[in-house]
Write a protein that holds these residues in place. Structure first.
Motif, PDB file in Angstrom:
ATOM      1  N   GLY A 456      15.014   0.728  -3.768  1.00 51.39           N
ATOM      2  CA  GLY A 456      14.867  -0.695  -4.059  1.00 51.39           C
ATOM      3  C   GLY A 456      15.548  -0.990  -5.375  1.00 51.39           C
ATOM      4  N   LYS A 457      15.370  -2.190  -5.851  1.00 53.11           N
ATOM      5  CA  LYS A 457      16.002  -2.562  -7.106  1.00 53.11           C
ATOM      6  C   LYS A 457      15.280  -1.897  -8.275  1.00 53.11           C
ATOM      7  CE  LYS A 457      17.815  -6.953  -5.389  1.00 53.11           C
ATOM      8  NZ  LYS A 457      19.177  -6.428  -5.279  1.00 53.11           N
ATOM      9  N   GLU A 458      15.855  -2.018  -9.468  1.00 55.86           N
ATOM     10  CA  GLU A 458      15.240  -1.427 -10.665  1.00 55.86           C
ATOM     11  C   GLU A 458      13.864  -2.042 -10.909  1.00 55.86           C
ATOM     12  OE1 GLU A 458      16.282   0.970 -12.519  1.00 55.86           O
ATOM     13  OE2 GLU A 458      18.401   1.220 -12.012  1.00 55.86           O
ATOM     14  N   ASN A 459      12.983  -1.250 -11.551  1.00 57.45           N
ATOM     15  CA  ASN A 459      11.673  -1.726 -12.011  1.00 57.45           C
ATOM     16  C   ASN A 459      10.813  -2.272 -10.867  1.00 57.45           C
ATOM     17  OD1 ASN A 459      12.454  -1.173 -14.733  1.00 57.45           O
ATOM     18  ND2 ASN A 459      13.591  -3.121 -14.739  1.00 57.45           N
ATOM     19  N   THR A 460      10.762  -1.521  -9.757  1.00 58.40           N
ATOM     20  CA  THR A 460       9.932  -1.955  -8.627  1.00 58.40           C
ATOM     21  C   THR A 460       8.869  -0.906  -8.286  1.00 58.40           C
ATOM     22  OG1 THR A 460      11.665  -1.122  -7.130  1.00 58.40           O
ATOM     23  CG2 THR A 460      11.627  -3.490  -7.561  1.00 58.40           C
ATOM     24  N   ARG A 461       8.437  -0.108  -9.234  1.00 60.83           N
ATOM     25  CA  ARG A 461       7.325   0.851  -9.086  1.00 60.83           C
ATOM     26  C   ARG A 461       7.613   1.945  -8.072  1.00 60.83           C
ATOM     27  NH1 ARG A 461       2.866  -2.068  -6.911  1.00 60.83           N
ATOM     28  NH2 ARG A 461       4.493  -3.204  -5.823  1.00 60.83           N
ATOM     29  N   LYS A 462       8.875   2.248  -7.858  1.00 64.51           N
ATOM     30  CA  LYS A 462       9.228   3.282  -6.872  1.00 64.51           C
ATOM     31  C   LYS A 462       8.625   4.634  -7.254  1.00 64.51           C
ATOM     32  CE  LYS A 462      13.656   2.613  -7.459  1.00 64.51           C
ATOM     33  NZ  LYS A 462      13.606   1.445  -8.366  1.00 64.51           N
ATOM     34  N   LYS A 463       8.784   5.000  -8.544  1.00 62.22           N
ATOM     35  CA  LYS A 463       8.318   6.321  -8.976  1.00 62.22           C
ATOM     36  C   LYS A 463       6.804   6.403  -8.935  1.00 62.22           C
ATOM     37  CE  LYS A 463      10.834   8.467 -11.898  1.00 62.22           C
ATOM     38  NZ  LYS A 463      11.535   8.950 -13.117  1.00 62.22           N
ATOM     39  N   ALA A 464       6.130   5.306  -9.278  1.00 58.53           N
ATOM     40  CA  ALA A 464       4.660   5.301  -9.244  1.00 58.53           C
ATOM     41  C   ALA A 464       4.156   5.487  -7.816  1.00 58.53           C
ATOM     42  CB  ALA A 464       4.129   3.986  -9.825  1.00 58.53           C
ATOM     43  N   ILE A 465       4.829   4.827  -6.889  1.00 63.85           N
ATOM     44  CA  ILE A 465       4.445   4.958  -5.478  1.00 63.85           C
ATOM     45  C   ILE A 465       4.716   6.379  -4.994  1.00 63.85           C
ATOM     46  CG2 ILE A 465       5.021   4.203  -3.129  1.00 63.85           C
ATOM     47  CD1 ILE A 465       5.598   1.417  -4.350  1.00 63.85           C
ATOM     48  N   ALA A 466       5.876   6.936  -5.383  1.00 66.35           N
ATOM     49  CA  ALA A 466       6.245   8.283  -4.940  1.00 66.35           C
ATOM     50  C   ALA A 466       5.236   9.313  -5.453  1.00 66.35           C
ATOM     51  CB  ALA A 466       7.650   8.615  -5.410  1.00 66.35           C
ATOM     52  N   ARG A 467       4.857   9.211  -6.735  1.00 66.98           N
ATOM     53  CA  ARG A 467       3.923  10.193  -7.302  1.00 66.98           C
ATOM     54  C   ARG A 467       2.531  10.050  -6.669  1.00 66.98           C
ATOM     55  NH1 ARG A 467       5.865  13.300 -11.007  1.00 66.98           N
ATOM     56  NH2 ARG A 467       7.651  12.709 -12.329  1.00 66.98           N
ATOM     57  N   ALA A 468       2.123   8.808  -6.424  1.00 61.60           N
ATOM     58  CA  ALA A 468       0.815   8.591  -5.789  1.00 61.60           C
ATOM     59  C   ALA A 468       0.822   9.107  -4.354  1.00 61.60           C
ATOM     60  CB  ALA A 468       0.468   7.106  -5.814  1.00 61.60           C
ATOM     61  N   LEU A 469       1.959   8.938  -3.665  1.00 63.92           N
ATOM     62  CA  LEU A 469       2.080   9.448  -2.292  1.00 63.92           C
ATOM     63  C   LEU A 469       2.028  10.970  -2.285  1.00 63.92           C
ATOM     64  CD1 LEU A 469       2.640   8.956   0.738  1.00 63.92           C
ATOM     65  CD2 LEU A 469       5.092   9.015   0.190  1.00 63.92           C
ATOM     66  N   GLU A 470       2.718  11.591  -3.255  1.00 61.67           N
ATOM     67  CA  GLU A 470       2.687  13.052  -3.351  1.00 61.67           C
ATOM     68  C   GLU A 470       1.252  13.532  -3.562  1.00 61.67           C
ATOM     69  OE1 GLU A 470       4.894  16.569  -5.932  1.00 61.67           O
ATOM     70  OE2 GLU A 470       4.202  14.755  -6.956  1.00 61.67           O
ATOM     71  N   ARG A 471       0.536  12.890  -4.473  1.00 60.09           N
ATOM     72  CA  ARG A 471      -0.843  13.285  -4.761  1.00 60.09           C
ATOM     73  C   ARG A 471      -1.722  13.123  -3.530  1.00 60.09           C
ATOM     74  NH1 ARG A 471      -3.246  16.647  -7.683  1.00 60.09           N
ATOM     75  NH2 ARG A 471      -1.885  16.042  -9.420  1.00 60.09           N
ATOM     76  N   LEU A 568      -1.956   0.420  -1.626  1.00 59.09           N
ATOM     77  CA  LEU A 568      -1.610  -0.140  -0.326  1.00 59.09           C
ATOM     78  C   LEU A 568      -0.266   0.400   0.147  1.00 59.09           C
ATOM     79  CD1 LEU A 568      -2.161  -2.047   2.017  1.00 59.09           C
ATOM     80  CD2 LEU A 568      -1.174  -3.927   0.675  1.00 59.09           C
ATOM     81  N   ALA A 569       0.695   0.541  -0.780  1.00 56.64           N
ATOM     82  CA  ALA A 569       2.007   1.088  -0.431  1.00 56.64           C
ATOM     83  C   ALA A 569       1.880   2.510   0.105  1.00 56.64           C
ATOM     84  CB  ALA A 569       2.929   1.052  -1.643  1.00 56.64           C
ATOM     85  N   VAL A 570       1.033   3.315  -0.563  1.00 56.78           N
ATOM     86  CA  VAL A 570       0.828   4.694  -0.125  1.00 56.78           C
ATOM     87  C   VAL A 570       0.216   4.724   1.275  1.00 56.78           C
ATOM     88  CG1 VAL A 570      -0.530   6.789  -0.543  1.00 56.78           C
ATOM     89  CG2 VAL A 570       0.683   5.673  -2.438  1.00 56.78           C
ATOM     90  N   ASP A 571      -0.755   3.857   1.524  1.00 55.56           N
ATOM     91  CA  ASP A 571      -1.391   3.809   2.844  1.00 55.56           C
ATOM     92  C   ASP A 571      -0.381   3.427   3.923  1.00 55.56           C
ATOM     93  OD1 ASP A 571      -3.818   4.561   1.832  1.00 55.56           O
ATOM     94  OD2 ASP A 571      -4.607   2.513   1.674  1.00 55.56           O
ATOM     95  N   LYS A 572       0.507   2.476   3.603  1.00 54.90           N
ATOM     96  CA  LYS A 572       1.523   2.052   4.567  1.00 54.90           C
ATOM     97  C   LYS A 572       2.473   3.202   4.914  1.00 54.90           C
ATOM     98  CE  LYS A 572       1.931  -2.949   3.689  1.00 54.90           C
ATOM     99  NZ  LYS A 572       2.864  -4.032   3.260  1.00 54.90           N
ATOM    100  N   ILE A 573       2.889   3.942   3.880  1.00 53.36           N
ATOM    101  CA  ILE A 573       3.825   5.048   4.121  1.00 53.36           C
ATOM    102  C   ILE A 573       3.143   6.142   4.920  1.00 53.36           C
ATOM    103  CG2 ILE A 573       5.279   6.814   3.044  1.00 53.36           C
ATOM    104  CD1 ILE A 573       5.568   4.896   0.635  1.00 53.36           C
ATOM    105  N   LYS A 574       1.865   6.438   4.593  1.00 53.18           N
ATOM    106  CA  LYS A 574       1.139   7.473   5.329  1.00 53.18           C
ATOM    107  C   LYS A 574       0.988   7.081   6.800  1.00 53.18           C
ATOM    108  CE  LYS A 574      -3.208  10.040   5.542  1.00 53.18           C
ATOM    109  NZ  LYS A 574      -4.526  10.311   4.937  1.00 53.18           N
ATOM    110  N   SER A 575       0.684   5.805   7.056  1.00 55.65           N
ATOM    111  CA  SER A 575       0.568   5.334   8.444  1.00 55.65           C
ATOM    112  C   SER A 575       1.885   5.469   9.193  1.00 55.65           C
ATOM    113  CB  SER A 575       0.108   3.863   8.469  1.00 55.65           C
ATOM    114  OG  SER A 575      -1.188   3.733   7.949  1.00 55.65           O
ATOM    115  N   LEU A 576       2.999   5.190   8.480  1.00 57.06           N
ATOM    116  CA  LEU A 576       4.316   5.329   9.109  1.00 57.06           C
ATOM    117  C   LEU A 576       4.593   6.788   9.472  1.00 57.06           C
ATOM    118  CD1 LEU A 576       7.101   4.141   9.897  1.00 57.06           C
ATOM    119  CD2 LEU A 576       7.836   4.597   7.539  1.00 57.06           C
ATOM    120  N   LEU A 577       4.225   7.714   8.570  1.00 65.57           N
ATOM    121  CA  LEU A 577       4.439   9.131   8.843  1.00 65.57           C
ATOM    122  C   LEU A 577       3.619   9.580  10.055  1.00 65.57           C
ATOM    123  CD1 LEU A 577       4.391  10.624   5.218  1.00 65.57           C
ATOM    124  CD2 LEU A 577       6.372  10.035   6.617  1.00 65.57           C
TER     125      LEU A 577
END
Length: 587
Positions: A456-471, A568-577
């Motif tokens: 996505g574009k800069e400053n859109t919490r990508k890394k925060a979502i990625a780390r939370a998804l990993e956890r 919510l982003a993490v839940d969406k990605i997990k559901s997609l997986l």
């Protein structure tokens, strides 16, 4: 112009001052194809300026009107006979001719090649002949012009005919005929000449009318370079129309179409025609478009084909014949732009096999290609392109090369060569693979390998979502690893393309171990994704776009709004997986 009448595209080429414009002017005037009063107007202008009238002036007068925005019949239909309308491709020089012929702005069905009887055969006469050969124009008529300057001497005509025929035979061009003419006096242009009774053949116009119109290549495999994709939103119209000009073949509603080089596919839902009713099928020569049942991201430069037809070639290394017209030589290591169909990519010379002087057909091994030389060489593009070979489908084998914003060359593709870089990817760098299969790992770990690209574009919490998804996945007992793109960089290297390659290579190894890899990068584009998919199985690349609700270039699998919380982003990605069976949903 009567659109119910047959038309034919012709090109007139020849050395400077050999009389091309005079012949065109004569054809306009002697077939009564000029706007009313135009001939008298030009003659009167010459009389007032004490300037001898020439038929070449008619072309200048018509061009002046076109530049002023005046619509004239002759701008589209230069001249006409009882049989058909003739449209002349405006090609005053090598580059314009090459551009028109290769890019498809106009395709000549007939070529008139003009040679001055007094000056004889010039280097450009031979170069133009070579171009006609290379571009596959079969209907060639050679006009020996200005016969009045050699007293209509049959011997002069025969000598030029003999010499030029010998040259054309060497390049596999067989002209329909040679015609002695005088454009200035109109001899043998429209009617047979009384001053050359020794010539028993047809006039220029008679020969043109004797050619049969080329049949549209509907019997060839379907090819449509994508010009654009149009999205409609007004009044509930949500169509996305994939538009372009159909080069060959036919397409109908219900056909499964595949777009190359991306390999995406869908079925045709409807066929759309500008200012016309929808159709069930459409064929070559038409500018049209179609909607798809399954919405996929397609962009300009792709080439549409039909599933089951012969596929176009796709690679980034090609063997070509090219004609160079640039002011500076074409050299190795320099980047140029190659245009084939609607695709535009960066290109370099990988190898020059041989260089031919088109005026004398001598060839030699060189390290550069000079102006007016023809070369057989290997070109390497920065990303794969879709095309056909010249002996299979000529229309989609032609290309031009741009140097410093100008068309400097062009030619035809002879052969596709293997992409060494992708070959290396496919062979996994020839490492010795584990005896444990991916299926065994999937059963053991309760998951399938995947590369989750969060972009996505800069400053859109990508890394925060990625780390939370990993956890979250790690807590669930998954084999997972977060790899930010910065982890693959070298401090001294800031080339994004190289970074993406490194990320792809690392991903391939980790996924071979059965792991789920999470990666973040800003504004990944289609080229980046294609690089990743060249290294790993494309079905294992999951694309997540975070941020503004807009159509991204990567055709994402999941959109995460900027209003969504990280949880919510993490839940969406997990559901997609789970939906894609990457991780198995517990019962």
């Amino acid at each position: 112009m009567n659109f119910n009448r047959e038309d034919m595209n012709i090109v007139i080429v020849g050395h400077v001052d050999h009389g091309k414009s005079t012949i065109i002017g004569r054809l306009l005037a002697d077939t009564n194809s000029l706007p009313e009063g135009k001939l008298e107007q030009v003659k009167e202008r010459c009389r007032r300026n004490s300037k001898p009238f020439e038929y070449a002036f008619l072309l200048d007068a018509l061009k002046d009107e076109q530049e002023q925005g005046i619509t004239i019949d002759a701008a589209r239909c230069f001249f006409k006979t009882e049989k058909r309308d003739y449209i002349i491709i405006d090609a005053p020089g090598h580059i314009e001719f090459l551009k028109n012929m290769v890019t498809g702005a106009s395709r000549a069905e007939v070529a008139l090649l003009v040679i001055d009887a007094e000056e004889g055969i010039k280097e450009n006469s031979k170069r133009h002949g070579y171009l006609l050969s290379m571009l596959g124009i079969k209907n060639v008529v050679v006009l020996i012009n200005k016969m009045d300057l050699v007293n209509y001497d049959e011997k002069v005509f025969e000598n030029i005919t003999k010499e030029y025929t010998e040259f054309l035979n060497k390049i596999d061009v067989e002209p329909k005929c040679f015609i002695p003419v005088s454009g200035f006096f109109g001899e043998n242009i429209v009617d047979p000449s009384n001053k050359m009774s020794w010539y028993k053949g047809q006039s220029v116009l008679e020969v043109l009318d004797s050619f049969e119109k080329e049949k549209l290549p509907d019997d060839k495999p379907f090819r449509m370079p994508v010009q654009a994709v149009y999205k409609f939103t007004r009044d509930g119209d949500n169509r996305r129309i994939v538009a372009g000009t159909i080069e060959t073949g036919r397409v109908k509603v219900g056909d499964e179409v595949i777009f190359y080089p991306s390999g995406k596919k869908s079925t045709v839902k409807s066929i759309e025609v500008f200012n016309g009713e929808a159709r069930e099928s459409i064929g070559s020569g038409y500018a049209a478009g179609f909607t798809l049942n399954e919405q996929i991201y397609i962009k300009r430069g792709e080439m549409a084909a039909i599933s089951g037809d012969i596929k176009p070639k796709v690679t980034n290394r090609i063997k070509v014949n090219l004609f160079w017209l640039g002011r500076s030589p074409m050299v190795k290591e320099k980047e140029y732009i190659l245009k084939v169909g609607t695709s535009k990519v960066e290109v370099k010379i990988e190898e020059i096999t041989k260089v031919i002087d088109a005026s004398n057909l001598n060839n030699e091994v060189k390290q550069q290609i000079d102006r007016h030389e023809v070369a057989e060489c290997i070109l390497k593009t920065d990303k794969p392109i879709a095309f056909d070979l010249s002996h299979e489908i000529a229309q989609t084998s032609r290309f031009v090369i741009v140097d410093k914003y100008e068309i400097a060359g062009g030619g035809i593709i002879l052969k596709e060569l293997e992409d060494e870089e992708n070959k290396a990817h496919k062979e996994n760098y020839k490492w010795e693979k584990s005896y444990i299969t991916l299926e065994e790992r999937a059963e053991k770990f309760g998951q399938k390998p995947a590369l989750i690209c969060i972009t996505g574009k800069e400053n859109t919490r990508k890394k925060a979502i990625a780390r939370a998804l990993e956890r979250k996945l790690f807590s669930d007992g998954r084999r997972v690893y977060f790899l930010g793109i910065n982890n693959t960089l070298y401090a001294e290297d800031h080339n994004k393309k190289e970074h993406i390659k490194r990320l792809s290579e690392v991903s391939n190894i980790m996924m071979d171990s059965g792991s789920i890899l999470i990666a973040t990068a800003s504004e990944l584009n289609r080229d980046d994704i294609e690089t990743m998919e060249a290294a790993v199985n494309s079905k294992e690349v999951i694309k997540v776009w975070v941020g503004e609700n807009e159509i991204s270039e990567i055709d994402e699998d999941l959109f995460v709004s900027k209003e969504d919380t990280v949880e919510l982003a993490v839940d969406k990605i997990k559901s997609l997986l789970q939906k894609k069976n990457i991780i198995f949903k517990p019962f």
